[in-house]
Write a protein that holds these residues in place. Structure first.
Motif, PDB file in Angstrom:
ATOM      1  N   LYS A  19       9.304  11.715  -9.977  1.00 53.72           N
ATOM      2  CA  LYS A  19       7.873  11.395 -10.075  1.00 53.72           C
ATOM      3  C   LYS A  19       7.654  10.153 -10.930  1.00 53.72           C
ATOM      4  O   LYS A  19       6.800   9.328 -10.616  1.00 53.72           O
ATOM      5  CB  LYS A  19       7.097  12.579 -10.661  1.00 53.72           C
ATOM      6  CG  LYS A  19       6.902  13.732  -9.696  1.00 53.72           C
ATOM      7  CD  LYS A  19       6.122  14.843 -10.376  1.00 53.72           C
ATOM      8  CE  LYS A  19       5.763  15.952  -9.419  1.00 53.72           C
ATOM      9  NZ  LYS A  19       4.904  16.954 -10.061  1.00 53.72           N
ATOM     10  N   ALA A  20       8.420  10.028 -11.997  1.00 56.92           N
ATOM     11  CA  ALA A  20       8.272   8.871 -12.880  1.00 56.92           C
ATOM     12  C   ALA A  20       8.642   7.579 -12.164  1.00 56.92           C
ATOM     13  O   ALA A  20       8.108   6.509 -12.481  1.00 56.92           O
ATOM     14  CB  ALA A  20       9.140   9.046 -14.125  1.00 56.92           C
ATOM     15  N   ALA A  21       9.530   7.659 -11.183  1.00 53.93           N
ATOM     16  CA  ALA A  21       9.959   6.475 -10.435  1.00 53.93           C
ATOM     17  C   ALA A  21       8.986   6.114  -9.306  1.00 53.93           C
ATOM     18  O   ALA A  21       9.101   5.044  -8.714  1.00 53.93           O
ATOM     19  CB  ALA A  21      11.355   6.702  -9.864  1.00 53.93           C
ATOM     20  N   LEU A  22       8.039   6.986  -9.008  1.00 57.80           N
ATOM     21  CA  LEU A  22       7.093   6.750  -7.915  1.00 57.80           C
ATOM     22  C   LEU A  22       6.077   5.689  -8.327  1.00 57.80           C
ATOM     23  O   LEU A  22       5.403   5.828  -9.341  1.00 57.80           O
ATOM     24  CB  LEU A  22       6.374   8.069  -7.589  1.00 57.80           C
ATOM     25  CG  LEU A  22       5.579   8.151  -6.293  1.00 57.80           C
ATOM     26  CD1 LEU A  22       6.515   8.037  -5.086  1.00 57.80           C
ATOM     27  CD2 LEU A  22       4.824   9.480  -6.240  1.00 57.80           C
ATOM     28  N   THR A  23       5.992   4.625  -7.551  1.00 60.63           N
ATOM     29  CA  THR A  23       5.030   3.563  -7.873  1.00 60.63           C
ATOM     30  C   THR A  23       3.614   4.013  -7.534  1.00 60.63           C
ATOM     31  O   THR A  23       3.421   4.951  -6.753  1.00 60.63           O
ATOM     32  CB  THR A  23       5.338   2.275  -7.091  1.00 60.63           C
ATOM     33  OG1 THR A  23       5.103   2.525  -5.692  1.00 60.63           O
ATOM     34  CG2 THR A  23       6.760   1.799  -7.327  1.00 60.63           C
ATOM     35  N   THR A  24       2.643   3.330  -8.100  1.00 59.15           N
ATOM     36  CA  THR A  24       1.244   3.640  -7.816  1.00 59.15           C
ATOM     37  C   THR A  24       0.951   3.477  -6.328  1.00 59.15           C
ATOM     38  O   THR A  24       0.275   4.326  -5.727  1.00 59.15           O
ATOM     39  CB  THR A  24       0.313   2.725  -8.650  1.00 59.15           C
ATOM     40  OG1 THR A  24       0.625   2.912 -10.029  1.00 59.15           O
ATOM     41  CG2 THR A  24      -1.143   3.041  -8.401  1.00 59.15           C
ATOM     42  N   ASP A  25       1.466   2.409  -5.718  1.00 58.93           N
ATOM     43  CA  ASP A  25       1.242   2.179  -4.286  1.00 58.93           C
ATOM     44  C   ASP A  25       1.882   3.265  -3.436  1.00 58.93           C
ATOM     45  O   ASP A  25       1.290   3.727  -2.459  1.00 58.93           O
ATOM     46  CB  ASP A  25       1.786   0.811  -3.867  1.00 58.93           C
ATOM     47  CG  ASP A  25       0.927  -0.337  -4.370  1.00 58.93           C
ATOM     48  OD1 ASP A  25      -0.217  -0.077  -4.821  1.00 58.93           O
ATOM     49  OD2 ASP A  25       1.389  -1.482  -4.318  1.00 58.93           O
ATOM     50  N   GLU A  26       3.091   3.678  -3.804  1.00 56.87           N
ATOM     51  CA  GLU A  26       3.780   4.710  -3.033  1.00 56.87           C
ATOM     52  C   GLU A  26       3.076   6.056  -3.192  1.00 56.87           C
ATOM     53  O   GLU A  26       2.953   6.817  -2.235  1.00 56.87           O
ATOM     54  CB  GLU A  26       5.249   4.810  -3.457  1.00 56.87           C
ATOM     55  CG  GLU A  26       6.072   5.777  -2.642  1.00 56.87           C
ATOM     56  CD  GLU A  26       6.184   5.427  -1.163  1.00 56.87           C
ATOM     57  OE1 GLU A  26       6.625   6.308  -0.406  1.00 56.87           O
ATOM     58  OE2 GLU A  26       5.825   4.309  -0.750  1.00 56.87           O
ATOM     59  N   ARG A  27       2.616   6.347  -4.386  1.00 60.03           N
ATOM     60  CA  ARG A  27       1.853   7.587  -4.595  1.00 60.03           C
ATOM     61  C   ARG A  27       0.611   7.588  -3.722  1.00 60.03           C
ATOM     62  O   ARG A  27       0.288   8.583  -3.070  1.00 60.03           O
ATOM     63  CB  ARG A  27       1.465   7.745  -6.061  1.00 60.03           C
ATOM     64  CG  ARG A  27       0.598   8.970  -6.315  1.00 60.03           C
ATOM     65  CD  ARG A  27       0.224   9.101  -7.797  1.00 60.03           C
ATOM     66  NE  ARG A  27      -0.575  10.289  -8.013  1.00 60.03           N
ATOM     67  CZ  ARG A  27      -1.901  10.276  -8.171  1.00 60.03           C
ATOM     68  NH1 ARG A  27      -2.586   9.159  -8.126  1.00 60.03           N
ATOM     69  NH2 ARG A  27      -2.556  11.400  -8.384  1.00 60.03           N
ATOM     70  N   ALA A  28      -0.084   6.459  -3.675  1.00 59.87           N
ATOM     71  CA  ALA A  28      -1.298   6.365  -2.856  1.00 59.87           C
ATOM     72  C   ALA A  28      -0.966   6.522  -1.377  1.00 59.87           C
ATOM     73  O   ALA A  28      -1.673   7.231  -0.642  1.00 59.87           O
ATOM     74  CB  ALA A  28      -2.003   5.041  -3.107  1.00 59.87           C
ATOM     75  N   ARG A  29       0.120   5.894  -0.915  1.00 58.47           N
ATOM     76  CA  ARG A  29       0.491   5.983   0.500  1.00 58.47           C
ATOM     77  C   ARG A  29       0.882   7.405   0.872  1.00 58.47           C
ATOM     78  O   ARG A  29       0.433   7.945   1.879  1.00 58.47           O
ATOM     79  CB  ARG A  29       1.649   5.018   0.801  1.00 58.47           C
ATOM     80  CG  ARG A  29       1.971   4.943   2.305  1.00 58.47           C
ATOM     81  CD  ARG A  29       3.223   4.144   2.607  1.00 58.47           C
ATOM     82  NE  ARG A  29       4.438   4.778   2.130  1.00 58.47           N
ATOM     83  CZ  ARG A  29       4.990   5.866   2.674  1.00 58.47           C
ATOM     84  NH1 ARG A  29       4.419   6.483   3.681  1.00 58.47           N
ATOM     85  NH2 ARG A  29       6.105   6.361   2.182  1.00 58.47           N
ATOM     86  N   GLN A  30       1.713   8.020   0.038  1.00 60.47           N
ATOM     87  CA  GLN A  30       2.137   9.387   0.344  1.00 60.47           C
ATOM     88  C   GLN A  30       0.973  10.368   0.236  1.00 60.47           C
ATOM     89  O   GLN A  30       0.854  11.302   1.030  1.00 60.47           O
ATOM     90  CB  GLN A  30       3.296   9.803  -0.566  1.00 60.47           C
ATOM     91  CG  GLN A  30       4.594   9.076  -0.235  1.00 60.47           C
ATOM     92  CD  GLN A  30       5.812   9.822  -0.718  1.00 60.47           C
ATOM     93  OE1 GLN A  30       5.861  11.047  -0.685  1.00 60.47           O
ATOM     94  NE2 GLN A  30       6.818   9.082  -1.170  1.00 60.47           N
ATOM     95  N   SER A  31       0.093  10.163  -0.730  1.00 57.23           N
ATOM     96  CA  SER A  31      -1.083  11.035  -0.857  1.00 57.23           C
ATOM     97  C   SER A  31      -1.958  10.918   0.381  1.00 57.23           C
ATOM     98  O   SER A  31      -2.447  11.926   0.908  1.00 57.23           O
ATOM     99  CB  SER A  31      -1.891  10.666  -2.102  1.00 57.23           C
ATOM    100  OG  SER A  31      -1.174  10.984  -3.285  1.00 57.23           O
TER     101      SER A  31
END
Length: 193
Positions: A19-31
């Motif tokens: 989770k700490a390695a997840l970028t803001t953009d990737e979190r938004a895309r996956q969400s």
């Protein structure tokens, strides 16, 4: 000898790192991928009263769907009181406060109306629907009291693992929705339900 608690601690540690390695953009895309799946999910479409969760920064962000659901569904959010989790209805005039563990919670009386669907966050899930939470058992106690209500776990792709260690108190999900690993993929990641 490795205990169940050791296995859970090890998996929680691994998930914290991912989770700490997840970028803001990737979190938004996956969400967004998970939200789109939820939006089309028959259990969600048919539900008149849905219990969501207010996401922490490292969880699938379902806020856009909460906003949409407020237009035509009753929306419930959990509020932690002591060792229990209570369902509180969200309305346009809801007053918020930062509750247990820094999570935003609506203020109000517990909802006593039937809930049609519960959307559940987690630290890790497996293909059998087993879920590992943060270790305090709030969801397991809450869900055990209403086994007739369908549950959908939501997760980032890396949170779907081959096996989640569990015991008899851990309540499995009826379904788990996982973000697609590539944009517009037609197949969920291996192990998805």
């Amino acid at each position: 000898m490795t205990t169940l608690a050791d296995e859970k601690q090890c998996l929680r540690h691994a998930m914290r790192q991912l989770k700490a390695a997840l970028t803001t953009d990737e979190r938004a895309r996956q969400s967004a991928s998970v939200v789109e799946q939820l939006r089309r999910e028959p259990l969600f479409v048919a539900a008149r009263c849905v219990m969501f969760y207010w996401p922490l920064p490292d969880e699938v962000d379902i806020c856009p769907l909460i906003d949409e659901a407020l237009r035509n569904k009753r929306v419930i959010l959990p509020v932690v009181v002591g060792d229990d989790m209570l369902p509180v209805e969200l309305t346009a005039t809801t007053v918020w406060r930062r509750g247990a563990f820094g999570i935003m919670e609506p203020q109000g009386s517990p909802c006593t109306e039937p809930i049609d669907l519960i959307v559940v966050p987690g630290v890790a899930f497996d293909a059998a629907g087993h879920r590992m939470g943060r270790g305090r058992g709030y969801y397991d106690r809450f869900l055990a009291a209403m086994p007739q209500v369908p549950t959908i776990g939501v997760a980032f792709d890396f949170q779907m693992v081959p096996h989640v260690p569990y015991d008899r108190y851990d309540v499995p999900m009826h379904k788990v929705l996982v973000s697609y690993t590539t944009p517009k993929s037609t197949n969920p990641p291996k192990g998805g339900l």
